[in-house]
Write a protein that holds these residues in place. Structure first.
Motif, PDB file in Angstrom:
ATOM      1  N   SER A   1       1.711  -8.658  45.084  1.00  0.00           N
ATOM      2  CA  SER A   1       2.306  -9.543  45.886  1.00  0.00           C
ATOM      3  C   SER A   1       2.553 -10.805  44.583  1.00  0.00           C
ATOM      4  O   SER A   1       3.580 -11.178  44.638  1.00  0.00           O
ATOM      5  CB  SER A   1       1.375 -10.083  47.129  1.00  0.00           C
ATOM      6  N   TRP A   2       1.681 -11.182  44.135  1.00  0.00           N
ATOM      7  CA  TRP A   2       1.752 -12.066  43.247  1.00  0.00           C
ATOM      8  C   TRP A   2       2.587 -11.802  41.922  1.00  0.00           C
ATOM      9  O   TRP A   2       3.626 -12.652  41.473  1.00  0.00           O
ATOM     10  CB  TRP A   2       0.397 -12.382  42.601  1.00  0.00           C
ATOM     11  N   LEU A   3       2.695 -10.713  41.656  1.00  0.00           N
ATOM     12  CA  LEU A   3       3.702 -10.097  40.559  1.00  0.00           C
ATOM     13  C   LEU A   3       5.215 -10.107  41.016  1.00  0.00           C
ATOM     14  O   LEU A   3       6.352 -10.279  40.320  1.00  0.00           O
ATOM     15  CB  LEU A   3       3.409  -8.573  39.999  1.00  0.00           C
ATOM     16  N   SER A   4       5.363  -9.680  42.386  1.00  0.00           N
ATOM     17  CA  SER A   4       6.523  -9.675  42.985  1.00  0.00           C
ATOM     18  C   SER A   4       7.138 -11.162  43.163  1.00  0.00           C
ATOM     19  O   SER A   4       8.402 -11.461  43.027  1.00  0.00           O
ATOM     20  CB  SER A   4       6.479  -9.187  44.432  1.00  0.00           C
ATOM     21  N   GLU A   5       6.359 -12.127  43.298  1.00  0.00           N
ATOM     22  CA  GLU A   5       6.710 -13.522  43.297  1.00  0.00           C
ATOM     23  C   GLU A   5       6.866 -14.299  41.935  1.00  0.00           C
ATOM     24  O   GLU A   5       7.622 -15.045  41.782  1.00  0.00           O
ATOM     25  CB  GLU A   5       5.752 -14.207  44.217  1.00  0.00           C
ATOM     26  N   ASN A   6       6.370 -13.710  40.950  1.00  0.00           N
ATOM     27  CA  ASN A   6       6.458 -14.277  39.626  1.00  0.00           C
ATOM     28  C   ASN A   6       7.085 -13.022  38.850  1.00  0.00           C
ATOM     29  O   ASN A   6       6.434 -12.330  38.027  1.00  0.00           O
ATOM     30  CB  ASN A   6       4.962 -14.554  38.900  1.00  0.00           C
ATOM     31  N   LYS A   7       8.528 -12.974  38.718  1.00  0.00           N
ATOM     32  CA  LYS A   7       9.037 -11.965  38.047  1.00  0.00           C
ATOM     33  C   LYS A   7       8.974 -12.107  36.615  1.00  0.00           C
ATOM     34  O   LYS A   7       9.345 -11.183  35.603  1.00  0.00           O
ATOM     35  CB  LYS A   7      10.374 -12.044  38.392  1.00  0.00           C
ATOM     36  N   ASP A   8       8.547 -13.136  35.906  1.00  0.00           N
ATOM     37  CA  ASP A   8       8.402 -13.399  34.586  1.00  0.00           C
ATOM     38  C   ASP A   8       7.065 -13.234  33.853  1.00  0.00           C
ATOM     39  O   ASP A   8       6.798 -13.863  32.982  1.00  0.00           O
ATOM     40  CB  ASP A   8       9.159 -14.841  34.259  1.00  0.00           C
ATOM     41  N   ALA A   9       6.120 -12.796  34.773  1.00  0.00           N
ATOM     42  CA  ALA A   9       4.765 -12.675  34.563  1.00  0.00           C
ATOM     43  C   ALA A   9       4.276 -11.272  34.448  1.00  0.00           C
ATOM     44  O   ALA A   9       4.919 -10.520  34.974  1.00  0.00           O
ATOM     45  CB  ALA A   9       3.776 -13.440  35.462  1.00  0.00           C
ATOM     46  N   ARG A  10       3.438 -11.019  33.562  1.00  0.00           N
ATOM     47  CA  ARG A  10       2.748  -9.908  33.441  1.00  0.00           C
ATOM     48  C   ARG A  10       1.297  -9.917  33.213  1.00  0.00           C
ATOM     49  O   ARG A  10       0.726 -11.049  32.689  1.00  0.00           O
ATOM     50  CB  ARG A  10       3.256  -8.942  32.293  1.00  0.00           C
ATOM     51  N   LEU A  11       0.342  -9.036  33.566  1.00  0.00           N
ATOM     52  CA  LEU A  11      -1.085  -9.141  33.647  1.00  0.00           C
ATOM     53  C   LEU A  11      -1.673  -8.098  32.831  1.00  0.00           C
ATOM     54  O   LEU A  11      -1.244  -7.080  32.811  1.00  0.00           O
ATOM     55  CB  LEU A  11      -1.621  -9.206  34.773  1.00  0.00           C
ATOM     56  N   ILE A  12      -2.706  -8.559  31.873  1.00  0.00           N
ATOM     57  CA  ILE A  12      -3.532  -7.513  31.377  1.00  0.00           C
ATOM     58  C   ILE A  12      -5.021  -7.481  32.185  1.00  0.00           C
ATOM     59  O   ILE A  12      -5.558  -8.626  32.136  1.00  0.00           O
ATOM     60  CB  ILE A  12      -3.633  -8.049  29.818  1.00  0.00           C
ATOM     61  N   LEU A  13      -5.388  -6.492  32.618  1.00  0.00           N
ATOM     62  CA  LEU A  13      -6.674  -6.388  32.906  1.00  0.00           C
ATOM     63  C   LEU A  13      -7.689  -5.684  32.342  1.00  0.00           C
ATOM     64  O   LEU A  13      -7.390  -4.417  31.932  1.00  0.00           O
ATOM     65  CB  LEU A  13      -6.576  -5.730  34.448  1.00  0.00           C
ATOM     66  N   VAL A  14      -8.734  -6.345  31.995  1.00  0.00           N
ATOM     67  CA  VAL A  14      -9.838  -5.484  31.333  1.00  0.00           C
ATOM     68  C   VAL A  14     -11.035  -5.226  31.894  1.00  0.00           C
ATOM     69  O   VAL A  14     -11.594  -6.265  32.373  1.00  0.00           O
ATOM     70  CB  VAL A  14     -10.272  -6.390  29.968  1.00  0.00           C
ATOM     71  N   ALA A  15     -11.429  -3.966  32.143  1.00  0.00           N
ATOM     72  CA  ALA A  15     -12.373  -3.555  32.903  1.00  0.00           C
ATOM     73  C   ALA A  15     -13.685  -3.550  32.623  1.00  0.00           C
ATOM     74  O   ALA A  15     -13.957  -2.813  31.380  1.00  0.00           O
ATOM     75  CB  ALA A  15     -12.058  -2.189  33.509  1.00  0.00           C
ATOM     76  N   GLY A  16     -14.878  -4.091  33.026  1.00  0.00           N
ATOM     77  CA  GLY A  16     -16.177  -4.113  32.680  1.00  0.00           C
ATOM     78  C   GLY A  16     -16.703  -2.603  33.307  1.00  0.00           C
ATOM     79  O   GLY A  16     -16.304  -1.909  33.868  1.00  0.00           O
ATOM     80  N   GLY A  17     -18.178  -2.480  32.827  1.00  0.00           N
ATOM     81  CA  GLY A  17     -18.774  -1.401  33.170  1.00  0.00           C
ATOM     82  C   GLY A  17     -19.460  -1.404  34.522  1.00  0.00           C
ATOM     83  O   GLY A  17     -19.933  -0.501  35.244  1.00  0.00           O
ATOM     84  N   GLY A  18     -20.327  -2.524  34.754  1.00  0.00           N
ATOM     85  CA  GLY A  18     -20.811  -2.842  36.151  1.00  0.00           C
ATOM     86  C   GLY A  18     -22.007  -1.790  36.223  1.00  0.00           C
ATOM     87  O   GLY A  18     -22.766  -1.627  35.402  1.00  0.00           O
ATOM     88  N   GLY A  19     -22.337  -1.506  37.389  1.00  0.00           N
ATOM     89  CA  GLY A  19     -23.704  -0.826  37.853  1.00  0.00           C
ATOM     90  C   GLY A  19     -23.643   0.398  37.235  1.00  0.00           C
ATOM     91  O   GLY A  19     -24.638   0.843  36.870  1.00  0.00           O
ATOM     92  N   PRO A  20     -22.550   1.119  37.366  1.00  0.00           N
ATOM     93  CA  PRO A  20     -22.775   2.682  36.517  1.00  0.00           C
ATOM     94  C   PRO A  20     -23.304   2.232  35.043  1.00  0.00           C
ATOM     95  O   PRO A  20     -24.130   3.057  34.729  1.00  0.00           O
ATOM     96  CB  PRO A  20     -21.394   3.206  36.620  1.00  0.00           C
ATOM     97  N   ALA A  21     -22.819   1.531  34.396  1.00  0.00           N
ATOM     98  CA  ALA A  21     -23.100   1.137  32.989  1.00  0.00           C
ATOM     99  C   ALA A  21     -24.435   1.006  32.840  1.00  0.00           C
ATOM    100  O   ALA A  21     -25.509   1.398  32.156  1.00  0.00           O
ATOM    101  CB  ALA A  21     -22.256   0.046  32.283  1.00  0.00           C
ATOM    102  N   ARG A  22     -25.059  -0.230  33.941  1.00  0.00           N
ATOM    103  CA  ARG A  22     -26.682  -0.504  33.617  1.00  0.00           C
ATOM    104  C   ARG A  22     -27.400   0.767  34.043  1.00  0.00           C
ATOM    105  O   ARG A  22     -28.421   0.780  33.624  1.00  0.00           O
ATOM    106  CB  ARG A  22     -26.622  -1.718  34.567  1.00  0.00           C
ATOM    107  N   ASN A  23     -26.903   1.400  35.066  1.00  0.00           N
ATOM    108  CA  ASN A  23     -27.721   2.400  35.809  1.00  0.00           C
ATOM    109  C   ASN A  23     -27.963   3.693  34.531  1.00  0.00           C
ATOM    110  O   ASN A  23     -28.889   4.033  34.438  1.00  0.00           O
ATOM    111  CB  ASN A  23     -27.070   3.301  36.873  1.00  0.00           C
ATOM    112  N   TYR A  24     -26.820   3.897  33.857  1.00  0.00           N
ATOM    113  CA  TYR A  24     -27.033   4.892  32.950  1.00  0.00           C
ATOM    114  C   TYR A  24     -27.766   4.541  31.583  1.00  0.00           C
ATOM    115  O   TYR A  24     -28.534   5.219  30.845  1.00  0.00           O
ATOM    116  CB  TYR A  24     -25.529   5.648  32.344  1.00  0.00           C
ATOM    117  N   GLN A  25     -27.351   3.206  31.218  1.00  0.00           N
ATOM    118  CA  GLN A  25     -28.005   2.419  30.029  1.00  0.00           C
ATOM    119  C   GLN A  25     -29.659   2.636  30.585  1.00  0.00           C
ATOM    120  O   GLN A  25     -30.454   2.959  29.547  1.00  0.00           O
ATOM    121  CB  GLN A  25     -27.793   1.188  29.724  1.00  0.00           C
TER     122      GLN A  25
END
Length: 243
Positions: A32-56
């Motif tokens: 919705s935000w991107l549809s309202e902001n046509k001149d914007a783009r987003l970079i999303l960087v994902a973390g590891g969370g629970g699976p990362a700590r469980n396996y570690q």
């Protein structure tokens, strides 16, 4: 085109397993935000969370038993080996979470998940998804490097805490929330060393680089969708600003 970078903590993507409610509400708001902001783009960087700590943690348990039996490595070598292996386990968890985000956003994300922020040359869609790169730091540092590459002046760090505190509020009832803090003061709090799975508001390695670049980092709670939108809109928000 304005570029905004969000470091999306694995603790909110997959605290133990993928949080379907969060993924739906977050992706709906972003679309919705991107549809309202046509001149914007987003970079999303994902973390590891629970699976990362469980396996570690599983690797650490097995490694300890193995080393007790074999007695082949010095304590220093054990530590180096353990950290390196745990970093790679965490990186693989971030890549799984990143692929999940890419799939959720569909055609808005036309490129493959970025696994090396130093080698991405273009940004063709409205959303670019990135994951962990290599041992030595967390995905916070990847977010900082991508902000540098695509000339974003702010990184929004979304996690399971709403603000940075003077100390761990779970252990110290006198810990106070912080609204604004300088990089020099913040770095005194988090130190300079990265340890895989380290629980701190923003990675020490990323903090050093962000300070060098003059970046602003906003630490905010990732579950508060309305607050994330307020950050993106430049409105009043709940969080800690580091600059």
């Amino acid at each position: 085109m304005t570029t905004k970078v969000l470091s999306v903590g694995g603790s909110i993507i997959a605290p133990d397993k993928p949080d379907e409610n969060f993924l739906f509400e977050f992706s709906s708001m972003i679309c919705s935000w991107l549809s309202e902001n046509k001149d914007a783009r987003l970079i999303l960087v994902a973390g590891g969370g629970g699976p990362a700590r469980n396996y570690q943690n599983s690797y650490k348990a097995v490694s300890e038993k193995f080393d007790e039996n074999q007695k082949k490595l010095s304590a220093f070598e054990d530590s180096e080996k353990l950290n390196y292996a745990c970093d790679w386990i965490g990186i693989m968890a971030t890549r799984l979470n990143a692929q999940l985000l890419k799939t959720v956003f569909g055609p808005l994300c036309s490129q493959d998940v970025v696994t090396d922020p130093t080698k991405v040359s273009d940004f063709t869609g409205r959303i670019l998804i990135a994951s962990g790169w290599k041992p030595g730091f967390s995905t916070d540092n990847d977010a900082v490097l991508l902000a540098e590459r695509f000339e974003a002046d702010t990184v929004v760090n979304l996690s399971n805490i709403e603000k940075v505190y003077t100390d761990d509020p779970r252990k110290n009832p006198d810990a106070k929330p912080i609204d604004n803090i300088s990089w020099s003061d913040f770095r005194k709090m988090v130190g300079d060393e990265w340890v895989p799975g380290k629980n701190c508001p923003f990675d020490p390695i990323a903090s050093k680089k962000a300070q060098e670049l003059g970046l602003k980092v906003i630490c905010a709670g990732g579950k508060n969708i309305g607050n994330i939108k307020a950050v993106l809109d430049g409105k009043n928000y709940i969080g800690t600003t580091i600059s």
